[in-house]
Each structure stands twice: as structure tokens, then as C-alpha cells.
Design a protein around this motif. Sequence first.
Motif, PDB file in Angstrom:
ATOM      1  N   GLY A  19      41.070  14.417  34.877  1.00 36.01           N
ATOM      2  CA  GLY A  19      39.699  14.910  34.706  1.00 36.01           C
ATOM      3  C   GLY A  19      38.709  14.067  35.499  1.00 36.01           C
ATOM      4  O   GLY A  19      37.827  14.595  36.180  1.00 36.01           O
ATOM      5  N   ASP A  20      38.888  12.767  35.429  1.00 31.88           N
ATOM      6  CA  ASP A  20      38.002  11.856  36.154  1.00 31.88           C
ATOM      7  C   ASP A  20      38.159  12.049  37.670  1.00 31.88           C
ATOM      8  O   ASP A  20      37.176  12.273  38.384  1.00 31.88           O
ATOM      9  CB  ASP A  20      38.326  10.412  35.735  1.00 31.88           C
ATOM     10  N   CYS A  21      39.392  11.972  38.158  1.00 31.77           N
ATOM     11  CA  CYS A  21      39.630  12.060  39.611  1.00 31.77           C
ATOM     12  C   CYS A  21      39.220  13.424  40.175  1.00 31.77           C
ATOM     13  O   CYS A  21      38.552  13.514  41.204  1.00 31.77           O
ATOM     14  CB  CYS A  21      41.109  11.828  39.915  1.00 31.77           C
ATOM     15  N   PHE A  26      32.449  17.148  41.741  1.00 33.32           N
ATOM     16  CA  PHE A  26      31.214  17.880  41.391  1.00 33.32           C
ATOM     17  C   PHE A  26      30.214  17.056  40.587  1.00 33.32           C
ATOM     18  O   PHE A  26      29.239  17.589  40.080  1.00 33.32           O
ATOM     19  CB  PHE A  26      31.563  19.152  40.596  1.00 33.32           C
ATOM     20  N   GLU A  27      30.440  15.750  40.433  1.00 36.02           N
ATOM     21  CA  GLU A  27      29.546  14.943  39.591  1.00 36.02           C
ATOM     22  C   GLU A  27      28.110  15.029  40.081  1.00 36.02           C
ATOM     23  O   GLU A  27      27.827  14.819  41.255  1.00 36.02           O
ATOM     24  CB  GLU A  27      29.998  13.469  39.548  1.00 36.02           C
ATOM     25  N   GLY A  28      27.225  15.375  39.184  1.00 32.69           N
ATOM     26  CA  GLY A  28      25.812  15.434  39.507  1.00 32.69           C
ATOM     27  C   GLY A  28      25.361  16.776  40.079  1.00 32.69           C
ATOM     28  O   GLY A  28      24.171  16.994  40.274  1.00 32.69           O
ATOM     29  N   TYR A  56      39.990   7.365  41.278  1.00 36.99           N
ATOM     30  CA  TYR A  56      39.368   7.378  39.946  1.00 36.99           C
ATOM     31  C   TYR A  56      38.055   6.601  39.980  1.00 36.99           C
ATOM     32  O   TYR A  56      37.830   5.787  40.875  1.00 36.99           O
ATOM     33  CB  TYR A  56      40.321   6.860  38.872  1.00 36.99           C
ATOM     34  N   SER A  57      37.194   6.864  39.001  1.00 33.90           N
ATOM     35  CA  SER A  57      35.892   6.188  38.949  1.00 33.90           C
ATOM     36  C   SER A  57      35.851   5.201  37.784  1.00 33.90           C
ATOM     37  O   SER A  57      36.888   4.862  37.187  1.00 33.90           O
ATOM     38  CB  SER A  57      34.778   7.231  38.840  1.00 33.90           C
ATOM     39  N   ASP A  58      34.654   4.740  37.464  1.00 37.47           N
ATOM     40  CA  ASP A  58      34.441   3.788  36.357  1.00 37.47           C
ATOM     41  C   ASP A  58      35.066   4.261  35.039  1.00 37.47           C
ATOM     42  O   ASP A  58      35.530   3.449  34.230  1.00 37.47           O
ATOM     43  CB  ASP A  58      32.944   3.545  36.164  1.00 37.47           C
ATOM     44  N   ASP A  59      35.106   5.579  34.818  1.00 33.58           N
ATOM     45  CA  ASP A  59      35.669   6.106  33.566  1.00 33.58           C
ATOM     46  C   ASP A  59      37.092   5.589  33.368  1.00 33.58           C
ATOM     47  O   ASP A  59      37.439   5.036  32.317  1.00 33.58           O
ATOM     48  CB  ASP A  59      35.701   7.648  33.592  1.00 33.58           C
ATOM     49  N   THR A  60      37.907   5.791  34.409  1.00 37.17           N
ATOM     50  CA  THR A  60      39.311   5.358  34.333  1.00 37.17           C
ATOM     51  C   THR A  60      39.424   3.844  34.472  1.00 37.17           C
ATOM     52  O   THR A  60      40.242   3.218  33.786  1.00 37.17           O
ATOM     53  CB  THR A  60      40.131   6.058  35.432  1.00 37.17           C
ATOM     54  N   ARG A  95      32.871   1.844  41.893  1.00 38.29           N
ATOM     55  CA  ARG A  95      33.561   2.960  41.236  1.00 38.29           C
ATOM     56  C   ARG A  95      32.568   3.926  40.603  1.00 38.29           C
ATOM     57  O   ARG A  95      32.950   4.780  39.814  1.00 38.29           O
ATOM     58  CB  ARG A  95      34.513   2.423  40.170  1.00 38.29           C
ATOM     59  N   GLY A  96      31.303   3.759  40.888  1.00 37.64           N
ATOM     60  CA  GLY A  96      30.315   4.712  40.365  1.00 37.64           C
ATOM     61  C   GLY A  96      29.807   4.408  38.968  1.00 37.64           C
ATOM     62  O   GLY A  96      29.475   5.311  38.199  1.00 37.64           O
ATOM     63  N   TYR A  97      29.707   3.135  38.637  1.00 35.35           N
ATOM     64  CA  TYR A  97      29.210   2.727  37.313  1.00 35.35           C
ATOM     65  C   TYR A  97      27.779   3.203  37.078  1.00 35.35           C
ATOM     66  O   TYR A  97      27.007   3.370  38.023  1.00 35.35           O
ATOM     67  CB  TYR A  97      29.239   1.202  37.191  1.00 35.35           C
ATOM     68  N   THR A 297      30.391  15.857  35.528  1.00 37.00           N
ATOM     69  CA  THR A 297      31.702  16.524  35.499  1.00 37.00           C
ATOM     70  C   THR A 297      32.897  15.580  35.376  1.00 37.00           C
ATOM     71  O   THR A 297      33.867  15.907  34.704  1.00 37.00           O
ATOM     72  CB  THR A 297      31.910  17.377  36.762  1.00 37.00           C
ATOM     73  N   ASP A 298      32.830  14.410  36.045  1.00 35.81           N
ATOM     74  CA  ASP A 298      34.004  13.527  35.959  1.00 35.81           C
ATOM     75  C   ASP A 298      34.210  13.068  34.518  1.00 35.81           C
ATOM     76  O   ASP A 298      35.328  13.042  34.008  1.00 35.81           O
ATOM     77  CB  ASP A 298      33.916  12.338  36.939  1.00 35.81           C
ATOM     78  N   THR A 299      33.118  12.745  33.860  1.00 40.48           N
ATOM     79  CA  THR A 299      33.205  12.203  32.511  1.00 40.48           C
ATOM     80  C   THR A 299      33.525  13.286  31.475  1.00 40.48           C
ATOM     81  O   THR A 299      34.336  13.073  30.565  1.00 40.48           O
ATOM     82  CB  THR A 299      31.886  11.488  32.173  1.00 40.48           C
ATOM     83  N   ILE A 300      32.912  14.441  31.605  1.00 43.30           N
ATOM     84  CA  ILE A 300      33.200  15.519  30.648  1.00 43.30           C
ATOM     85  C   ILE A 300      34.646  15.990  30.809  1.00 43.30           C
ATOM     86  O   ILE A 300      35.370  16.168  29.830  1.00 43.30           O
ATOM     87  CB  ILE A 300      32.176  16.684  30.794  1.00 43.30           C
TER      88      ILE A 300
HETATM   89 MG    MG Z   1      32.579   7.990  36.629  1.00 48.32          MG
END
Ligand code: MG
Length: 349
Positions: A19-21, A26-28, A56-60, A95-97, A297-300
Amino acid sequence: GGPASLSRFRGALVAGVLGDCIGGEFEGAEEVPMESVLQHLSSLDDETKGTGILEYSDDTAMARCVAQSLLTRTGFDEHDMARRFAKEYSASPHRGYGAGVIQVLKKLSSPQLNDVYQPARDQFNGRGSFGNGGAMRAAPFALAFPDLSDVKRFAHLGAMLTHSCSLGYNGAVLQALAVHLSLQGALDLPHQFISRLIKEMEEVEGDEAARNDARILKEAEKPFCERLHRIRDLMDRSKVSIEEVISELGNGIAALHSVPTAIFCVLHCLQPRECLPESYGGVERTIAYSLALGGDTDTIACMAGAIAGAHYGIETIPLSWIRCCEGVEDADQYAERLYKLYHQSQIVI
Ligand code: MG
Ligand code: R7I
Ligand code: MG
């Protein structure tokens, strides 16, 4: 598999990473036509397109710290977890924190720090962050502790390391509870699932600090409970548009505007949907639908992915998706080790 099977553990952590990757694309974005989502997803199947590795971003990044800490310490150790967050941030700061949490992560790396919860309390003029950064990394708590009260307690404390506002950390508690219940097979009865979440959150949000934050921020008396009731209303309707979901539940960076949304995505996608390919399994439907909401979107998709993965299990996830996402093998290993920890700590009567 049955309740708390290995397949469910693996599904939860792997689908969270996917989901994160996959959601990062589409984030934002304000509006994401389903057509664009399906195009993005089908490009993952097409090896000749060479999508390459989706990072992956900060979520992962933070969920990995949570899993590693729980495993190494065989339980919750706030100092160890805080150290891992700080170290991970300084090793990979891009990582997009979230814009605010960076300050906390910098302070957490100071060797002079005595109270690891203090930097989070200093955020946003002393009220703490209500961002979804605590919730996005909450799934491993549900996989480490079989006992519901432990899940609540440690998801709360783990989130407090960066999010001291109750609208932040209670989002983490709700997300961990949703993964916990899903792991038990509770999504077989969706209405009972949502009722149980409401019952638990009634108690969680009855707390004095939570009532106070809700008052100051001019939210409903029990903000997450109110959203869960909205989810129940939406579930009972035969048709719900994307616009309605966004206006009722949100798609933003606040935990209140994203954790209930992720839960709704999972519930809505329990059955096949007209707007989604028939060939899709449940995890694919859930992630695709999450992306079509736009916003965070990455987080949801990460949170919805973890809940859905715990329900459907690892076998339902397409290999082509797994192959193009960074960090999936690690997630799979953490899942296996957490599975052992979870079942070890179960008291035999
Ligand atoms: Mg993120
Ligand atoms: O919550 P956090 O870790 O961010 C997570 C999000 C996810 O979408 C990730 O994928 C990543 O993109 O970021 O980081 P915070 O900085 O604590 O919170 C995120 C944002 O929410 C902040 O930068 C603020 O814009 C907003 N925010 C607040 N704004 C005003 N008042 C959070 N709390 C407050 C507040 O109290
Ligand atoms: Mg995000």
C-alpha cells in the motif's frame, strides 16, 4: 487460514508495504480517476514496462523500526524504539516524513535526552501532533501482542513517541485494534467488526485527555467513535460515491481524516465492486480503492492494506505486486518472527 494464522500475519505486513509503495504514486493528488489507478496497477504486472522497484516511504521505514524493536526486545521498550526511529531518520531522511515530525526525530537522536516522550509533547505549541504518523506504523503492535489490552496500551505508547495529541495516538490505537480483530477473522462479520471497534473506542476516548483535546480542537466529544458511526451508515447504503467517502471521512494527513477512511476502504471492498476488475482479489480491491480516494494515498493504502492483508492472507496477493516493491522480503520475515512471538506469549491455561 484460521484465526491468527501465519498467512494472516504475513498478509498484514506485506500488504501494508505494498500500500505504501504503490500508493506513493498518487500521494497528495486531489483527484485520482479510477482509470489512472488501474493503469498504474496493470503496469506492475507488465514486466516489459520495467516499472523497477517502487520505494517505500516513512510509513514503512517507521513500521520496520517498530517491528524490529518489538522483536529484539521481545516486547515494548520505548528507549529502544525511539533510538531506532532516530537512527532510521538520520540514515534515510528523504523518505517523505511529515514536516513537523522531523523535529522530533532530530531531538530523539540526542544522547542527553532523558524523557523520550518530551520531544513529541513540544510539537505544535505543546499540544502535540494529530498527524497519522503514529497510525501508519501501528500494525506490528497487533502482531506482537495477543491480548487486546496490550495492543491498546502499547500502540498508544508507541505512537506517543512522536504524536502526543490524542487525535494522533488514538488513531494508532484504532488502527492496531482493526488489525488485531481482522487477524482473528472478525471481518467475516463486518457489522460486528465495526460494533466492536466502536465499543473499544468508546472506552479509549472516554479518557480525560482525549475529551480535552477534542474540546480544544472543536471536534465531536468522541471524534473517532463519531467517524466509526459514519462508517456504519455508509456500509448500510447500497451505493456510495468516492466524493461522499471523502466528504464524510476525509483523505488527509490527520489521523482522524485517514484511519477511519482506511477501515471503510477495507469494509467496502469485502465484496467485488463494479468499478474494479473481476479478477481482483480482496487485497487488490482494497488497495486500488484506497488510491482512487486521492489525498494521503500511501498512508491510507498502507493502513487499509495491513487490515485487509490480515483478513485475506498472503496467498491472495499477486506476485507481480510483491516483486516490484522495496522491503517486502523483510516484512515477510518480520511477520514470521512476530507470529512466533505472539504465539509464545499466549498464556496456556
Ligand atoms: Mg509516506
Ligand atoms: O504525522 P506525521 O508523521 O506525518 C505522516 C504523513 C504520512 O502521510 C506520511 O506518508 C508522510 O507523508 O507524512 O508527521 P507530522 O509532521 O507530525 O504531521 C503531519 C502534518 O499534519 C504536519 O506537518 C502538519 O501539517 C499537520 N499537523 C498539524 N497541523 C496543525 N496543528 C499535525 N498536527 C498538527 C497540529 O496540531
Ligand atoms: Mg502519506
